[in-house]
Enzyme design. Sequence first.
Site, PDB file in Angstrom:
ATOM      1  N   THR A 196      47.122  40.556  42.090  1.00 15.02           N
ATOM      2  CA  THR A 196      45.920  39.914  41.571  1.00 15.02           C
ATOM      3  C   THR A 196      45.801  38.478  42.068  1.00 15.02           C
ATOM      4  O   THR A 196      46.813  37.831  42.334  1.00 15.02           O
ATOM      5  CB  THR A 196      46.014  39.936  40.035  1.00 15.02           C
ATOM      6  N   VAL A 225      41.941  50.311  33.612  1.00 13.57           N
ATOM      7  CA  VAL A 225      41.597  48.893  33.729  1.00 13.57           C
ATOM      8  C   VAL A 225      42.780  48.081  33.222  1.00 13.57           C
ATOM      9  O   VAL A 225      43.341  48.380  32.159  1.00 13.57           O
ATOM     10  CB  VAL A 225      40.331  48.550  32.907  1.00 13.57           C
ATOM     11  N   GLY A 226      43.160  47.059  33.978  1.00 12.97           N
ATOM     12  CA  GLY A 226      44.277  46.199  33.582  1.00 12.97           C
ATOM     13  C   GLY A 226      43.813  44.996  32.784  1.00 12.97           C
ATOM     14  O   GLY A 226      42.721  44.979  32.201  1.00 12.97           O
ATOM     15  N   ASP A 227      44.634  43.974  32.791  1.00 11.34           N
ATOM     16  CA  ASP A 227      44.365  42.793  31.962  1.00 11.34           C
ATOM     17  C   ASP A 227      43.374  41.811  32.577  1.00 11.34           C
ATOM     18  O   ASP A 227      42.732  41.035  31.854  1.00 11.34           O
ATOM     19  CB  ASP A 227      45.679  42.031  31.729  1.00 11.34           C
ATOM     20  N   THR A 247      48.868  37.384  36.278  1.00  9.53           N
ATOM     21  CA  THR A 247      49.122  38.493  37.204  1.00  9.53           C
ATOM     22  C   THR A 247      50.384  39.213  36.766  1.00  9.53           C
ATOM     23  O   THR A 247      51.383  38.569  36.435  1.00  9.53           O
ATOM     24  CB  THR A 247      49.280  38.000  38.659  1.00  9.53           C
ATOM     25  N   GLY A 248      50.319  40.528  36.720  1.00  7.61           N
ATOM     26  CA  GLY A 248      51.501  41.269  36.288  1.00  7.61           C
ATOM     27  C   GLY A 248      51.110  42.645  35.796  1.00  7.61           C
ATOM     28  O   GLY A 248      49.995  43.117  36.043  1.00  7.61           O
ATOM     29  N   GLY A 250      49.511  44.914  33.832  1.00  9.08           N
ATOM     30  CA  GLY A 250      48.359  44.653  32.979  1.00  9.08           C
ATOM     31  C   GLY A 250      48.495  45.165  31.563  1.00  9.08           C
ATOM     32  O   GLY A 250      48.052  44.520  30.598  1.00  9.08           O
TER      33      GLY A 250
HETATM   34  N1  ASP Z   1      47.399  42.508  36.346  1.00  7.37           N
HETATM   35  C1  ASP Z   1      46.839  43.429  37.304  1.00  7.37           C
HETATM   36  C2  ASP Z   1      46.549  44.732  36.648  1.00  7.37           C
HETATM   37  O1  ASP Z   1      47.339  45.183  35.838  1.00  7.37           O
HETATM   38  C3  ASP Z   1      47.725  43.680  38.461  1.00  7.37           C
HETATM   39  C4  ASP Z   1      48.182  42.480  39.194  1.00  7.37           C
HETATM   40  O2  ASP Z   1      48.419  41.421  38.607  1.00  7.37           O
HETATM   41  O3  ASP Z   1      48.326  42.580  40.414  1.00  7.37           O
HETATM   42  O4  ASP Z   1      45.551  45.333  36.988  1.00  7.37           O
END
Ligand code: ASP
Length: 336
Positions: A196, A225-227, A247-248, A250
């Site tokens: 992200t 859908v993520g965070d 980022t992480g 989600g």
């Molecule tokens: N946080 C994002 C998600 O879970 C992924 C990412 O940080 O790359 O969609």
Amino acid sequence: MTTSTSFRPVIAIHGGAGTITRASITPAQQQAYREALRDVLHGAQQKLAAGAPAEEVAVEAVRLLEECPLFNAGRGAVFTADATHEMDACVMRGRDLACGSLAGVSTVRNPVRAALALMAAGGPVFMIGEAAEQFAAKEGCEMVARDWFSTEQRLAQLRTVQAAALASGREQVALDHTAQSQTPAAPLDERKKMGTVGAVVLDVHGHLAAATSTGGLTNKKPGRVGDSPVVGAGTYAKNAVVAVSCTGVGEAFIRGSAAHTVAARVELLGESVAQATAEVIHRVLPPLGGDGGLIAVGADGEVSLCFNSEGMYRGQIGMDGEALVAIYANDALAPA
Ligand code: ASP
């Protein structure tokens, strides 16, 4: 607006967190990432210096990251299990808590711009799929063919993750940071990286904003859908408190209300931005499986670039125009 009379306007960005493969790449390859971060910072800083509002500066930084295929947002976004792209983006303005979020779009060239248009429209604050794309097109956002986002490297990444899932006999792997396969030439292992992108800004008027954009996780279930577009999870900004972009993994960031928890700790417990971000990244998220990181800036310009993974593409720039970037955990911020 913040009441602080001494604040330092600043932009901080991230291009994802993850596992390091330092040994397997050349200095030139590392340098390509550092220079990409530097160029994004310089591009966005022009708006900061010109006095643009925080949300416009944050969106410009994220737009530039979306345009760079090295990062998992916009062009270069990862693939879903169906070999399609579903992108999510969000922008939030600290001055009045206005926000715009989009999820599951696949034809908007710069999802973060569409999120800004949604915010400007004044509601709804969150739209998904085709209706979000129709809104973006009506607002004059550039629309592109679905395969415009695809790169060969991301397709190879998907096939590798799917092959590993098949070989292990388990359901297809949904999180690219847990997959196992061969290593491409990037400082953070592309299979183990949350890619992200995001930006947080304190502008010259003392206003805060945050923006985040993502392709999500390699081999994610279509519709997942993520965070990133979830206000309070992957993105949050409140004037006089903090702006946060995450980022992480989600699911963990949503369950831990990561971005809002940082803000609540700063606002209600009086913690510094460094304390609040460390608490969330090192204590709140790990029990939830929350590998990753976040960037945050407080009302005085205090920046935290905090992660519990082995690295995070990151950087910051202030009014002096000196871009400082880093990738690995033991990397001091330095000019590229
Ligand atoms: N946080 C994002 C998600 O879970 C992924 C990412 O940080 O790359 O969609």
